[in-house]
Enzyme design. Sequence first.
Site, short mmCIF file in Angstrom:
data_model
loop_
_atom_site.label_atom_id
_atom_site.label_comp_id
_atom_site.label_asym_id
_atom_site.label_seq_id
_atom_site.Cartn_x
_atom_site.Cartn_y
_atom_site.Cartn_z
CG ASN A 80 41.30 45.80 -2.86
OD1 ASN A 80 40.41 45.59 -2.49
ND2 ASN A 80 41.29 46.63 -4.02
NE ARG A 81 37.07 45.74 1.68
CZ ARG A 81 37.26 47.15 1.12
NH1 ARG A 81 37.34 47.28 0.03
NH2 ARG A 81 36.94 48.10 2.15
CG HIS A 106 44.45 48.31 2.18
ND1 HIS A 106 44.55 47.85 0.66
CD2 HIS A 106 43.85 49.28 2.22
CE1 HIS A 106 43.81 48.80 0.14
NE2 HIS A 106 43.40 49.41 0.99
CG HIS A 178 45.65 53.70 -0.11
ND1 HIS A 178 44.48 54.66 0.06
CD2 HIS A 178 44.71 52.40 -0.19
CE1 HIS A 178 43.43 54.21 0.13
NE2 HIS A 178 43.53 52.89 0.07
CE1 TYR A 180 41.34 58.22 0.22
CE2 TYR A 180 43.35 57.73 1.24
CZ TYR A 180 42.12 57.33 1.00
OH TYR A 180 41.54 56.50 1.88
CG ASP A 250 36.10 51.26 -2.40
OD1 ASP A 250 37.35 50.84 -2.94
OD2 ASP A 250 36.02 50.93 -1.37
CD GLN A 287 39.35 48.92 -5.51
OE1 GLN A 287 39.72 47.83 -6.00
NE2 GLN A 287 38.18 49.12 -4.49
CD GLU A 314 43.96 51.96 -3.52
OE1 GLU A 314 43.69 50.80 -2.90
OE2 GLU A 314 42.62 52.61 -3.37
C1 BGC Z 1 39.67 50.51 -0.30
C2 BGC Z 1 38.56 51.29 0.35
C3 BGC Z 1 39.10 51.52 1.90
C4 BGC Z 1 40.33 52.22 1.64
C5 BGC Z 1 40.77 52.50 2.92
C6 BGC Z 1 40.80 51.31 -0.36
O1 BGC Z 1 41.73 50.89 -1.15
O2 BGC Z 1 39.20 50.06 -1.74
O3 BGC Z 1 37.14 50.34 0.40
O4 BGC Z 1 38.20 51.89 2.56
O5 BGC Z 1 41.11 51.54 0.98
O6 BGC Z 1 41.30 53.53 3.18
#
Ligand code: BGC
Length: 350
Positions: A80-81, A106, A178, A180, A250, A287, A314
């Site tokens: 994350n950020r 990330h 991560h 999907y 998100d 997340q 996540e």
């Molecule tokens: C984030 C998204 C981001 C993505 C990248 C996610 O974990 O929350 O904002 O765009 O990762 O694939």
Amino acid sequence: MGIKVSRFGKTKDGKEVSIFTLMNGNGMGIEVTNYGATLVAVTTQDRNGRFDDVVLGYDDVTDYMDNDGYFGATIGRNGNRIGGAQVTINGTVYEIDKNEKGNNLHSGFQGFDKVLWDAEMLTDETGMRFSYHSPDMDQGFPGNFDVTVTYTLTEDNEVKIHYQGEADKDTIANLTNHTYFNLAGQGKGAILDHQMWIDADAFTVIDEESIPTGELRAVKGTPMDFMEPKVIGNDIDADYEQLRVAGGYDHNFVLNNQDGTIRKCAVVSEDTTGRVLEVFSDCIGIQFYTGNYITKRSGKDGEMYDKCGGFCLETQFYPDHNHHENFPSAVLKAGDQYETTTIYKFSVRK
Ligand code: BGC
């Protein structure tokens, strides 16, 4: 169980990459690769006994090297950020990659998702253990950090991900996965009709750059409320500033029952197939990301992916944990053990 090993291509510097296929007694299968310790496929039954792959990904490792969506990858040292791409540990400021609008997403340009891990089969052949030595100042983080990620496929149709690590200096340890998911099958359109339940009374509010402000806001009475199962698409376009800034969901949800034990955190279901995914974890945050930034691209078996073609759950510390006193710290003390588990469990509803 028996694990099949196949070639998955080569890295840019010519190293062979493998893909490992595991299958349980129910016919459920997973594929994992040592590139990025990535979950490539999960093939599971629907209510009529039909098997589909329910995770998004690619057929060849070269696409994973270019994997801007972090499909299936292990993220580290920090998921994350982090605002301003700086962390402070014991009063020292460490600069990390500015890979998104002056912030860090990330971990940077060459995170754990973009390196080759050592691979080892578990002796009972129920899983694969990937190991990586992240050297001192890797991506700007202090300390040598030795980490393993173990994927196990159980006879209860669980994909169990166990993370373990140790560093020789105080550092940040906050790994996640991560993947999907699309319970209708990968490439089968948007996930907006899936039902979601998240055991969280609150979420972390974000600014225009998706960095948490520090506010924990109650979900009750907002479109962020998944305390009762709700179709994802119901409120996703609501006129709510938090959804507008992120183009959908998100956000980090502040999970209830933070006592360090593994408990059920989220349940997702898809009506046409009857598939159900339950997420268990000992983490404090999750997340929930609806694939808002997936751009049109071709994935596995020629399937096309587009916006909202998959959702991620996540598990992690809260994003930007290093900059908010009310957020638990993700600092791992030198010599201490980093250890966390997340389980994705599949079943069907008749
Ligand atoms: C984030 C998204 C981001 C993505 C990248 C996610 O974990 O929350 O904002 O765009 O990762 O694939």
